[in-house]
Scaffold this active site. Structure first.
Site, mmCIF file in Angstrom:
data_model
loop_
_atom_site.group_PDB
_atom_site.id
_atom_site.type_symbol
_atom_site.label_atom_id
_atom_site.label_comp_id
_atom_site.label_asym_id
_atom_site.label_seq_id
_atom_site.Cartn_x
_atom_site.Cartn_y
_atom_site.Cartn_z
ATOM 1 N N LEU A 1 0.847 -1.188 0.000
ATOM 2 C CA LEU A 1 0.000 0.000 0.000
ATOM 3 C C LEU A 1 0.888 1.246 0.000
ATOM 4 C CD1 LEU A 1 -1.983 -2.244 0.710
ATOM 5 C CD2 LEU A 1 -3.029 -0.735 2.400
ATOM 6 N N THR B 1 -7.674 1.145 3.857
ATOM 7 C CA THR B 1 -6.829 -0.006 3.515
ATOM 8 C C THR B 1 -7.613 -1.075 2.765
ATOM 9 O OG1 THR B 1 -7.281 -0.890 5.723
ATOM 10 C CG2 THR B 1 -5.240 0.354 5.440
ATOM 11 N N HIS C 1 49.385 17.889 -4.172
ATOM 12 C CA HIS C 1 48.779 19.165 -3.788
ATOM 13 C C HIS C 1 48.038 19.828 -4.936
ATOM 14 C CE1 HIS C 1 52.036 18.855 -0.803
ATOM 15 N NE2 HIS C 1 52.865 18.826 -1.815
ATOM 16 N N ASN D 1 41.853 19.152 -20.343
ATOM 17 C CA ASN D 1 41.274 18.064 -21.134
ATOM 18 C C ASN D 1 40.059 18.465 -21.959
ATOM 19 O OD1 ASN D 1 39.843 18.491 -18.740
ATOM 20 N ND2 ASN D 1 39.062 16.398 -18.682
#
Length: 454
Positions: free
Chosen positions: A9, A80, A361, A384
């Site tokens: 449910l 329900t 670093h 890149n």
């Protein structure tokens, strides 16, 4: 009766969440609550998983697109029983049907197996729980071990109010019986809704036995109607996972400050400091140390490697005897070999770094292959991307790249080469070469600085 299907449910809105997100999509341990329940249903080898949905239908289908569920729409949320009525046409007469809730994510396979095993051949089995304070819950009324009624708080006698066993709403029966009882449900109540608790009365009327199994832990059946309850489920689940890791030999500096949002495979003598988050599938070798505040997602870490504080690793791998961090970021596709060193404020993406290479670093390495035994200095950038396409940088073994170097891809630096600090490399470098591209240094004697105009 070995065949089994599950109904979940999940149609509720979750008003008290104060969210545009359907309630069942709110997460526990990084995963939507309803996904936890679906995964448990899979563990039961359910033939079908019927998911009752309503509010946030499009978003629910988008987030659960890969799940093997039968989507059952509930246009109006009328209780329900009404939800189960929507799924009833899909029930097979000779299969067991287990009813679960999409906002109760911690139910376990073991508990549900006990529930199914307890179902009488002709009857129904309920999952109950013992509460110290059962106020507000429907009490389980038994006679000779069988459940004869569920009495709501407002209807209970003083004697019945002393009962601490309460209904969780989780139940199992065969498809034929469920269809029969669901067809007889009515909404003659103050809310005008159809309730599955009424099925118990119908079963008793028909002379069916109603069995009950008590959950070992009340948190298994707890739902989340607001964010406070959601946080409680999260903490419980994390505490449970931390306990399992501690018992398996993992050292957690503080189990209350550790989050596992996926799967963790580990070796011996693993140490994890505070505020570490594990997501996806992570594998830690023997003797691995994870520093405070690290986030690892879909990462593999080799034996005796240390991930220092506040490093983030995603879809990446690190070999044995390596040192990463602090404040390092390994993005998807980063593959670091054994004995590599990656220091503070270094970002590596879609790159292979060879054994013993140091990138210590303030460096960006992307779309690259770096050999073994290299030293990549501070402030080095692999350039890149030209604004449209990505290009690769290739660096051989035993290469020394000085500080503040730009490597403009596509470019290749061969074995043993040395790149002087401050250089911009746009052409391939042969093996053993020293390359510098710095502007010659100029000296001007007796230089006077400009003065401010008055």
């Amino acid at each position: 009766m070995s065949k089994l299907s599950v109904v979940i449910l999940a149609a509720g809105k979750g008003t008290r969440m104060y969210s545009d997100l359907p309630k069942v999509l709110h997460k526990v341990a990084g995963k939507p609550m309803v996904k936890h329940v679906i995964d448990t249903a899979k563990q039961l080898s359910a033939e079908q998983i019927h998911l009752i949905y309503g509010h946030g239908a499009d978003l629910l289908k988008e987030r659960l697109a890969d799940e093997p569920v039968n989507w059952v729409f509930q246009a109006e949320q009328l209780g329900t029983g009404h939800a189960m009525q929507q799924a009833a046409p899909f029930f097979k007469d000779d299969e067991n049907i287990v009813m679960l809730y999409g906002d109760a994510p911690l139910i376990t396979k073991e508990t549900l197996e006990r529930l199914v095993a307890a179902k009488p051949e002709n009857g129904i089995a309920l999952l109950t729980v013992e509460l110290e304070n059962p106020t507000g819950y429907g009490r389980i009324i038994r006679e000779n071990g069988s459940v004869v009624a569920i009495v709501e708080q407002k209807d209970a006698t003083p004697e019945q109010l002393k009962i601490t066993e309460v209904n969780t709403g989780v139940m199992v029966s065969d498809g034929a019986s469920f269809k029969k009882w669901l067809a007889r449900l009515d909404n003659d109540n103050a809310q005008g809704e159809y309730y599955m608790t009424d099925v118990i009365g119908l079963a008793n009327q028909d002379g069916f036995k109603v069995a009950a199994v008590t959950a070992d832990d009340m948190m298994e059946v707890e739902g989340a109607n607001n964010r406070l309850q959601l946080a409680a489920l999260e903490r419980y689940f994390q505490r449970k996972q931390a306990t399992a890791l501690l018992l398996a030999g993992v050292s957690l500096a503080d189990p209350e400050r550790f989050d596992l949002r996926g799967e963790l495979e580990h070796g011996k003598d693993v140490e994890i400091d505070v505020n570490v988050i594990i997501e996806g599938k992570v594998k830690l070798g023997n003797g691995v140390k994870i520093g405070a505040g690290c986030v690892l997602k879909n990462a593999i870490i080799g034996d005796n490697t240390e991930i220092k504080p506040y490093s983030v690793l995603e879809d990446s791998s690190v070999g044995e005897q390596a040192a990463i961090g602090p404040f390092s970021r390994l993005r998807p596709g980063a593959e670091l070999a054994a004995e590599t060193h990656v220091g503070n404020f270094v970002e590596i993406k879609k790159a292979v770094v060879g054994k013993g290479t140091k990138v210590n670093h303030l460096t960006y390495v992307g779309d690259a292959e770096i050999g073994s035994g290299c030293n990549i200095g501070a402030g080095v950038i692999t350039c890149n991307y030209d604004g449209a396409n990505k290009f690769k940088t290739l660096i051989g073994d035993n290469v020394f790249v000085g500080s503040d170097v730009q490597l403009v891809a596509p470019v290749k630096v061969n074995n043993g080469a040395t790149i002087g600090a401050g250089s911009t490399i746009t052409k391939d470098v042969a093996a053993g070469e020293l390359v510098t591209t710095r502007v010659p240094q100029r000296h001007t004697a007796d230089w006077e600085r400009p003065s401010k105009k008055k």
